[in-house]
Design an enzyme around this catalytic site. Structure first.
Site, PDB file in Angstrom:
ATOM      1  N   SER A   1      19.386   6.987  63.147  1.00 55.86           N
ATOM      2  CA  SER A   1      18.803   7.101  64.492  1.00 55.86           C
ATOM      3  C   SER A   1      19.786   6.672  65.573  1.00 55.86           C
ATOM      4  O   SER A   1      19.653   7.079  66.729  1.00 55.86           O
ATOM      5  CB  SER A   1      17.567   6.216  64.622  1.00 55.86           C
ATOM      6  OG  SER A   1      16.575   6.643  63.774  1.00 55.86           O
TER       7      SER A   1
ATOM      8  N   LYS B   1       7.539  12.239  70.272  1.00 58.48           N
ATOM      9  CA  LYS B   1       7.392  12.975  69.008  1.00 58.48           C
ATOM     10  C   LYS B   1       6.422  14.128  69.267  1.00 58.48           C
ATOM     11  O   LYS B   1       5.318  13.907  69.785  1.00 58.48           O
ATOM     12  CB  LYS B   1       6.830  12.071  67.907  1.00 58.48           C
ATOM     13  CG  LYS B   1       7.467  10.692  67.847  1.00 58.48           C
ATOM     14  CD  LYS B   1       8.872  10.705  67.300  1.00 58.48           C
ATOM     15  CE  LYS B   1       9.531   9.341  67.473  1.00 58.48           C
ATOM     16  NZ  LYS B   1      10.939   9.292  67.116  1.00 58.48           N
TER      17      LYS B   1
HETATM   18  C1  LIG Z   1      11.683   5.852  64.018  1.00 53.75           C
HETATM   19  S1  LIG Z   1      11.552   4.171  63.703  1.00 53.75           S
HETATM   20  C2  LIG Z   1      12.707   3.481  64.807  1.00 53.75           C
HETATM   21  C3  LIG Z   1      14.119   3.574  64.379  1.00 53.75           C
HETATM   22  C4  LIG Z   1      15.042   2.802  65.287  1.00 53.75           C
HETATM   23  N1  LIG Z   1      15.105   3.379  66.619  1.00 53.75           N
HETATM   24  C5  LIG Z   1      16.452   2.730  64.743  1.00 53.75           C
HETATM   25  O1  LIG Z   1      17.345   3.222  65.402  1.00 53.75           O
HETATM   26  O2  LIG Z   1      16.651   2.158  63.656  1.00 53.75           O
HETATM   27  C6  LIG Z   1      10.041   3.777  64.447  1.00 53.75           C
HETATM   28  C7  LIG Z   1       9.718   2.284  64.448  1.00 53.75           C
HETATM   29  O3  LIG Z   1       8.652   2.077  65.356  1.00 53.75           O
HETATM   30  C8  LIG Z   1       7.908   0.987  64.872  1.00 53.75           C
HETATM   31  N2  LIG Z   1       6.595   1.010  65.523  1.00 53.75           N
HETATM   32  C9  LIG Z   1       5.643   1.970  65.483  1.00 53.75           C
HETATM   33  N3  LIG Z   1       4.583   1.593  66.215  1.00 53.75           N
HETATM   34  C10 LIG Z   1       4.890   0.391  66.741  1.00 53.75           C
HETATM   35  C11 LIG Z   1       4.214  -0.518  67.592  1.00 53.75           C
HETATM   36  N4  LIG Z   1       3.001  -0.232  68.060  1.00 53.75           N
HETATM   37  N5  LIG Z   1       4.838  -1.655  67.932  1.00 53.75           N
HETATM   38  C12 LIG Z   1       6.074  -1.950  67.481  1.00 53.75           C
HETATM   39  N6  LIG Z   1       6.756  -1.128  66.674  1.00 53.75           N
HETATM   40  C13 LIG Z   1       6.175   0.019  66.310  1.00 53.75           C
HETATM   41  C14 LIG Z   1       7.878   1.176  63.374  1.00 53.75           C
HETATM   42  O4  LIG Z   1       7.659  -0.063  62.732  1.00 53.75           O
HETATM   43  C15 LIG Z   1       9.281   1.743  63.110  1.00 53.75           C
HETATM   44  O5  LIG Z   1      10.157   0.707  62.703  1.00 53.75           O
END
Ligand SMILES: C[S@@+](CC[C@H](N)C(=O)[O-])C[C@H]1O[C@@H](n2cnc3c(N)ncnc32)[C@H](O)[C@@H]1O
Length: 349
Positions: free
Chosen positions: A184, A301
């Site tokens: 990412s 998304k």
């Molecule tokens: C696609 S991943 C992110 C990857 C990150 N940008 C990276 O570069 O490694 C999405 C993340 O969003 C987090 N997430 C989803 N809903 C969330 C929330 N309500 N609060 C905090 N984190 C959340 C998930 O735990 C997950 O780790």
């Protein structure tokens, strides 16, 4: 032949076609989109190509990786002499400042990469000799694109430097760094390259700045920010890469990213949480309305269907709820490293 040729991620042709159709109608230019799913490009036919390309700036297009103005379609090319028809089509069209020989970024199109490379090497000196191409790359002339869709079928098109992507196929070549906690990281790196101008990058991305990363785990985006020597608050219930925490630049908060509020305004907020686009857009707008950040990069998304309509709704939700600002910049694009999503840059600087 007149109109636009735009490249996109394979599978997103209907979304780009819908976007071009709606935007062209919005500036009262007649035309229609021609596309097939998974081709990786869309043709937008219009009698008024020059005015259409002027009215639809590349920076405002979401699903286009590249925007070109069509010059000619070359069918039934003779594999022993593809150059003569190009010379004929270019007669009277003035000089170009750079040549890109390209192919669609699709399964089928990738087979044409070798042809594009070798043909480009042959065509470039031939164009220079005839005066169709400047002796070295020059940004003041339009760029010439030869876009092969098969060995015998190509489109000739041109782009304006500054109103198009500067990279072949519209794809920036970024290498995955061995230390990056996730792939990412490339998305945020590309967002900084593609959605900010060089001047903006220089002025708005600086060592010592404060940033918040919502949905940060395992830390790819946080890693990109720490490489810019920013201090980052990483918000995620999931674990962050240990090495990142050891930099001393990162504070990890295991809380809900939709509820988290910063202590004092920060320079950057970035968000990669997987949620419904309108819900993300609303939360991002709150950050700007409350003055919690001055710059943001966030992902939206997209659902499987009606992605253009959902994009418009989410961007409108953001713009309408971000508060009164003298200057709110919003730029959105489906980046090369984006899959079923788009990336938005917003700023009040
Ligand atoms: C696609 S991943 C992110 C990857 C990150 N940008 C990276 O570069 O490694 C999405 C993340 O969003 C987090 N997430 C989803 N809903 C969330 C929330 N309500 N609060 C905090 N984190 C959340 C998930 O735990 C997950 O780790």
């Amino acid at each position: 032949m007149s109109g636009l040729l735009c490249y996109c991620r394979a599978g997103f042709e209907p979304d780009l076609a819908a976007e071009l159709t709606e935007r062209a109608a919005g500036v009262h230019v007649a035309g229609y989109a021609q596309t097939s799913r998974n081709d990786g490009y869309v043709l937008f036919h219009s009698d008024n190509g020059p005015s259409l390309t002027h009215e639809l700036p590349f920076a405002e297009l979401v699903f286009a990786r590249q925007k070109l103005m069509l010059l000619a379609e070359l069918r039934d090319l003779d594999p022993t002499d593809r150059i003569t028809p190009i010379f004929e089509a270019l007669a009277g069209r003035g000089r170009h400042g750079e040549l890109m020989v390209e192919h669609p970024d699709s399964e089928e199109g990738k087979q044409l990469a070798g042809l594009a490379r070798s043909f480009g090497n042959a065509l470039r000196p031939a164009l220079r000799k005839r005066g169709f191409l400047s002796q070295k790359d020059e940004a003041r002339f339009p760029r010439l694109h030869v876009f092969f869709v098969s060995g015998t079928h190509a489109y000739l098109a041109q782009s304006v430097v500054g109103d198009s992507a500067p990279w072949p196929l519209g794809i920036p070549r970024l290498r995955m760094h061995a230390d990056a906690p996730s792939r990412s990281a490339l998305k945020l790196e590309e967002a900084f390259m593609a959605l900010l101008t060089e001047r903006e990058r220089h002025a708005r991305i600086k060592p010592g700045m404060r940033a918040v990363d919502l949905g940060a785990a395992p830390g790819g985006w946080t890693w990109v920010l720490t490489r810019e020597h920013m201090r980052v608050t990483a918000v995620d219930n999931g674990p962050m890469q240990a090495e990142l925490l050891e930099t001393g630049l990162v504070e990890h908060h295991r809380v809900d990213g939709f509820r988290y509020q910063p202590v004092g305004a920060v320079d950057w907020m970035v968000c990669d949480m997987v949620e419904q686009p309108r819900k993300v857009a609303e939360r991002m707008a709150t950050w700007f309305r409350e003055g919690w950040c001055r710059n943001a990069v966030f992902n939206l998304k997209l659902p499987m269907k009606k992605r253009w309509q959902e994009t418009l709704l989410a961007l409108d939700t953001f713009a309408n709820n971000a508060g009164e600002h003298d200057k709110l910049t919003i730029r959105a694009r489906q980046l090369y490293h984006d899959r079923e999503e788009i990336t938005v840059y917003a700023s009040v600087e």
